[in-house]
Design an enzyme around this catalytic site. Structure first.
Site, mmCIF file in Angstrom:
data_model
loop_
_atom_site.group_PDB
_atom_site.id
_atom_site.type_symbol
_atom_site.label_atom_id
_atom_site.label_comp_id
_atom_site.label_asym_id
_atom_site.label_seq_id
_atom_site.Cartn_x
_atom_site.Cartn_y
_atom_site.Cartn_z
ATOM 1 N N TRP A 21 0.907 -1.066 -0.022
ATOM 2 C CA TRP A 21 -0.056 -0.087 0.057
ATOM 3 C C TRP A 21 0.877 1.336 0.157
ATOM 4 O O TRP A 21 0.751 2.208 -0.717
ATOM 5 C CB TRP A 21 -0.884 0.148 1.273
ATOM 6 C CG TRP A 21 -1.880 1.203 1.270
ATOM 7 C CD1 TRP A 21 -2.166 1.988 0.345
ATOM 8 C CD2 TRP A 21 -2.829 1.486 2.244
ATOM 9 N NE1 TRP A 21 -3.154 2.948 0.531
ATOM 10 C CE2 TRP A 21 -3.719 2.607 1.881
ATOM 11 C CE3 TRP A 21 -2.858 0.871 3.614
ATOM 12 C CZ2 TRP A 21 -4.513 3.095 2.608
ATOM 13 C CZ3 TRP A 21 -4.306 1.393 4.330
ATOM 14 C CH2 TRP A 21 -4.932 2.431 3.990
ATOM 15 N N ASP A 53 1.583 -8.457 -1.650
ATOM 16 C CA ASP A 53 0.236 -7.847 -1.624
ATOM 17 C C ASP A 53 0.257 -6.788 -2.182
ATOM 18 O O ASP A 53 0.442 -5.508 -1.467
ATOM 19 C CB ASP A 53 -0.424 -8.133 -0.178
ATOM 20 C CG ASP A 53 -1.923 -7.631 -0.038
ATOM 21 O OD1 ASP A 53 -2.657 -8.594 -0.785
ATOM 22 O OD2 ASP A 53 -2.242 -6.587 0.185
ATOM 23 N N TYR A 58 -3.703 0.978 -4.684
ATOM 24 C CA TYR A 58 -2.445 1.592 -4.309
ATOM 25 C C TYR A 58 -1.772 2.424 -5.232
ATOM 26 O O TYR A 58 -0.959 1.985 -6.130
ATOM 27 C CB TYR A 58 -1.926 0.230 -3.708
ATOM 28 C CG TYR A 58 -2.220 -0.443 -2.551
ATOM 29 C CD1 TYR A 58 -3.397 0.077 -2.030
ATOM 30 C CD2 TYR A 58 -1.825 -2.153 -2.233
ATOM 31 C CE1 TYR A 58 -4.048 -0.736 -1.155
ATOM 32 C CE2 TYR A 58 -2.316 -2.571 -1.236
ATOM 33 C CZ TYR A 58 -3.490 -1.755 -0.673
ATOM 34 O OH TYR A 58 -4.039 -2.904 0.260
ATOM 35 N N GLN A 176 -8.813 -11.587 4.044
ATOM 36 C CA GLN A 176 -7.603 -10.920 4.380
ATOM 37 C C GLN A 176 -8.307 -9.902 5.313
ATOM 38 O O GLN A 176 -9.199 -9.079 5.191
ATOM 39 C CB GLN A 176 -6.955 -9.992 3.164
ATOM 40 C CG GLN A 176 -5.749 -9.370 3.412
ATOM 41 C CD GLN A 176 -4.992 -8.458 2.531
ATOM 42 O OE1 GLN A 176 -4.927 -7.304 2.748
ATOM 43 N NE2 GLN A 176 -4.754 -9.105 1.150
ATOM 44 N N LEU A 207 1.467 -3.882 12.349
ATOM 45 C CA LEU A 207 2.259 -2.950 13.073
ATOM 46 C C LEU A 207 0.958 -1.897 13.546
ATOM 47 O O LEU A 207 1.575 -0.980 14.074
ATOM 48 C CB LEU A 207 3.176 -2.304 12.348
ATOM 49 C CG LEU A 207 4.511 -3.362 12.086
ATOM 50 C CD1 LEU A 207 5.577 -2.542 11.269
ATOM 51 C CD2 LEU A 207 5.129 -3.705 13.512
ATOM 52 N N CYS A 208 -0.133 -2.111 13.391
ATOM 53 C CA CYS A 208 -1.114 -1.071 13.786
ATOM 54 C C CYS A 208 -0.479 0.243 13.052
ATOM 55 O O CYS A 208 -0.736 1.347 13.596
ATOM 56 C CB CYS A 208 -1.290 -0.932 15.157
ATOM 57 S SG CYS A 208 -2.713 -0.001 15.769
ATOM 58 N N ARG A 228 -2.560 8.816 8.535
ATOM 59 C CA ARG A 228 -2.554 8.744 10.029
ATOM 60 C C ARG A 228 -2.827 9.935 10.677
ATOM 61 O O ARG A 228 -2.973 10.030 11.928
ATOM 62 C CB ARG A 228 -1.364 8.069 10.573
ATOM 63 C CG ARG A 228 -1.227 6.631 9.995
ATOM 64 C CD ARG A 228 0.392 5.907 10.029
ATOM 65 N NE ARG A 228 1.250 6.567 9.397
ATOM 66 C CZ ARG A 228 2.691 6.342 9.207
ATOM 67 N NH1 ARG A 228 2.952 5.313 9.961
ATOM 68 N NH2 ARG A 228 3.351 6.896 8.353
ATOM 69 N N GLN A 286 13.453 -0.828 7.012
ATOM 70 C CA GLN A 286 12.263 -1.346 7.843
ATOM 71 C C GLN A 286 12.150 -2.952 7.386
ATOM 72 O O GLN A 286 11.756 -3.834 8.415
ATOM 73 C CB GLN A 286 11.162 -0.734 7.249
ATOM 74 C CG GLN A 286 10.999 0.512 7.698
ATOM 75 C CD GLN A 286 9.653 1.314 7.321
ATOM 76 O OE1 GLN A 286 9.196 1.071 6.564
ATOM 77 N NE2 GLN A 286 9.524 2.486 8.138
HETATM 78 N N1 LIG Z 1 -7.400 -5.388 2.002
HETATM 79 C C1 LIG Z 1 -7.492 -4.297 2.872
HETATM 80 O O1 LIG Z 1 -8.457 -3.649 2.831
HETATM 81 C C2 LIG Z 1 -6.195 -3.848 3.423
HETATM 82 C C3 LIG Z 1 -6.063 -2.620 4.124
HETATM 83 C C4 LIG Z 1 -4.910 -2.458 4.804
HETATM 84 C C5 LIG Z 1 -3.968 -2.972 4.562
HETATM 85 N N2 LIG Z 1 -3.622 -3.970 3.609
HETATM 86 C C6 LIG Z 1 -2.680 -4.582 3.073
HETATM 87 O O2 LIG Z 1 -1.744 -4.891 4.404
HETATM 88 C C7 LIG Z 1 -0.540 -4.232 4.364
HETATM 89 C C8 LIG Z 1 -0.148 -3.800 5.781
HETATM 90 O O3 LIG Z 1 -0.831 -2.990 6.407
HETATM 91 P P1 LIG Z 1 -0.512 -1.367 6.523
HETATM 92 O O4 LIG Z 1 0.718 -1.032 5.510
HETATM 93 O O5 LIG Z 1 -1.848 -0.733 6.430
HETATM 94 O O6 LIG Z 1 -0.042 -1.337 8.016
HETATM 95 P P2 LIG Z 1 1.164 -1.824 8.899
HETATM 96 O O7 LIG Z 1 1.794 -2.947 8.113
HETATM 97 O O8 LIG Z 1 0.538 -2.258 10.238
HETATM 98 O O9 LIG Z 1 2.219 -0.494 8.833
HETATM 99 C C9 LIG Z 1 2.946 -0.242 7.913
HETATM 100 C C10 LIG Z 1 3.799 1.343 8.108
HETATM 101 O O10 LIG Z 1 4.512 1.077 9.410
HETATM 102 C C11 LIG Z 1 5.776 1.547 9.291
HETATM 103 N N3 LIG Z 1 6.981 0.691 9.446
HETATM 104 C C12 LIG Z 1 6.959 -0.622 9.006
HETATM 105 N N4 LIG Z 1 8.042 -1.464 9.337
HETATM 106 C C13 LIG Z 1 8.422 -0.564 10.284
HETATM 107 C C14 LIG Z 1 9.755 -0.818 10.992
HETATM 108 N N5 LIG Z 1 10.501 -1.574 11.199
HETATM 109 N N6 LIG Z 1 9.864 0.138 12.001
HETATM 110 C C15 LIG Z 1 9.431 1.362 12.075
HETATM 111 N N7 LIG Z 1 8.271 1.556 11.429
HETATM 112 C C16 LIG Z 1 7.734 0.582 10.461
HETATM 113 C C17 LIG Z 1 5.700 2.193 7.952
HETATM 114 O O11 LIG Z 1 5.210 3.808 7.807
HETATM 115 P P3 LIG Z 1 6.463 4.772 8.405
HETATM 116 O O12 LIG Z 1 7.746 4.372 8.302
HETATM 117 O O13 LIG Z 1 5.709 6.141 7.599
HETATM 118 O O14 LIG Z 1 5.946 5.025 9.868
HETATM 119 C C18 LIG Z 1 4.780 1.410 7.113
HETATM 120 O O15 LIG Z 1 4.075 2.005 6.286
HETATM 121 C C19 LIG Z 1 -0.806 -3.152 3.435
HETATM 122 O O16 LIG Z 1 0.316 -2.639 2.819
HETATM 123 C C20 LIG Z 1 -1.564 -3.722 2.430
HETATM 124 O O17 LIG Z 1 -0.924 -4.538 1.475
HETATM 125 C C21 LIG Z 1 -4.873 -4.492 3.241
#
Ligand SMILES: NC(=O)c1ccc[n+]([C@@H]2O[C@H](COP(=O)([O-])OP(=O)(O)OC[C@H]3O[C@@H](n4cnc5c(N)ncnc54)[C@H](OP(=O)(O)O)[C@@H]3O)[C@@H](O)[C@H]2O)c1
Length: 315
Positions: A21, A53, A58, A176, A207-208, A228, A286
């Site tokens: 995303w 994914d 996106y 998902q 990672l919320c 956010r 990351q």
């Molecule tokens: N099907 C759906 O409706 C749906 C909805 C949401 C997500 N998804 C899928 O699920 C995936 C994951 O969810 P998400 O991206 O929303 O949330 P997430 O994985 O909880 O958080 C991702 C964010 O956390 C930060 N991050 C990642 N690794 C880190 C680390 N090691 N240390 C510090 N910060 C870190 C980055 O942002 P910063 O660096 O900017 O802080 C990153 O963009 C998405 O990319 C997408 O493929 C699907």
């Protein structure tokens, strides 16, 4: 990195997957560049991540383009999951359109953008908002499978009842759904239903949205371009309430010698019924931090202690 079979399919995927995303370049701030995203994808491949994914939404095709370019010929060695059924562009919020003709056209556009002959896993992005009967959408998805355009298909953001309905029609392989240490509703009905129906589970937002990385000691100020900024988990009372929990997790991670994010990701990946924790990653640093989850997944004896910490959260 541990690999797991998506139940009922011929797909083996890494227990930690790469969520695309953010690399679409929209809604996640100003620090996304295609160079950084490409380096992240390469680091993921090098670290044994085999599930990517993405979605047409996106960056309106940008994450597909960046992903396909970064994977190059290695796209045939990994599992690419994408989504279908959202109309975007123009005014207002994207909306779902699950009419069979749209599902088919949308899937064909993804095949072209990703440069694939067949999509490994095609998922409905979110439930119907337009009155299309579920059976019509399911028939279109099964038609794509019969035609060889899609190997397997799944659903995102559906509830237990709709999952049962879809499963009764046949063909669905995965769900998902959001799931993390601070957001555990899936444990109530969804995960047991998926276990019952033998569906694979791709858990998103492990990672919320970065909160569980422990990076934010005070409420962050995100740029206008970051979703956010309008997420109340990052402001005021809700943010303050999660901090003691995140600090506790951080102390446990420090004792284990891993980043807090790796512990949060590993916790999701090892929950019963979860096939893969899908993490959004913007850069190689990351990816390398989150990949340390692999070591934790193998360390059985740490988990009773981590579970005690996990159960202190009263969301
Ligand atoms: N099907 C759906 O409706 C749906 C909805 C949401 C997500 N998804 C899928 O699920 C995936 C994951 O969810 P998400 O991206 O929303 O949330 P997430 O994985 O909880 O958080 C991702 C964010 O956390 C930060 N991050 C990642 N690794 C880190 C680390 N090691 N240390 C510090 N910060 C870190 C980055 O942002 P910063 O660096 O900017 O802080 C990153 O963009 C998405 O990319 C997408 O493929 C699907």
């Amino acid at each position: 990195m541990e690999r797991r079979r998506l139940p009922g399919t011929d797909l083996d995927v890494s227990a930690v997957g790469f969520g695309c995303w953010a690399i679409g370049g929209e809604h996640w701030g100003d620090d996304v560049t295609d160079e950084r995203s490409t380096a992240a994808v390469h680091a993921a491949l090098d670290g044994g991540i085999t599930l990517f994914d993405t979605a047409p939404l996106y960056g309106e095709g940008r994450s597909d383009a960046v992903l396909a370019r970064a994977l190059g010929t290695r796209k045939h060695d990994v599992v690419i999951a994408t989504k279908v059924g959202v109309v975007f562009g123009g005014e207002g919020h994207a909306r779902s359109d699950l009419r069979p003709e749209h599902v088919v056209e949308d899937a064909h556009r993804s095949l072209k953008r990703l440069g694939l002959d067949s999509i490994d896993l095609l998922q409905v992005h979110w439930p119907c908002e337009g009155g299309t009967p579920l059976e019509d959408t399911v028939a279109a998805l099964n038609g794509l499978k019969e035609a060889g355009d899609v190997r397997h298909w799944g659903l995102c953001n559906y509830g237990a009842a709709a999952l049962r309905e879809a499963a009764a029609m046949g063909g669905v392989s995965t769900l998902q759904t959001p799931y993390n240490l601070l957001r555990r509703e899936a444990e109530g009905e969804l995960l047991p239903t998926c276990r019952d129906l033998e569906l694979g589970v791709l858990a998103y937002e492990p990672l919320c949205r970065g909160l569980l990385s422990g990076r934010f000691q005070t409420p962050p100020t995100f740029p206008e371009s970051d979703l956010r900024r309008r997420d109340d988990r990052f402001t005021g009372a809700r943010f303050r309430r999660s901090q003691p929990f995140v600090d506790g997790l951080g102390r446990a991670a420090a004792k284990l010698g891993v980043p807090t994010a790796a512990l949060a990701v590993a916790w999701v990946a090892r929950q019963p019924g979860v096939t893969c924790a899908l993490v959004g990653m913007k850069g190689p640093e990351q990816v390398r931090a989150n990949l340390q989850a692999a070591r934790l997944l193998r360390a059985e004896r740490i988990w009773p202690v981590v579970e005690r910490i996990a159960n202190t959260w009263r969301g």
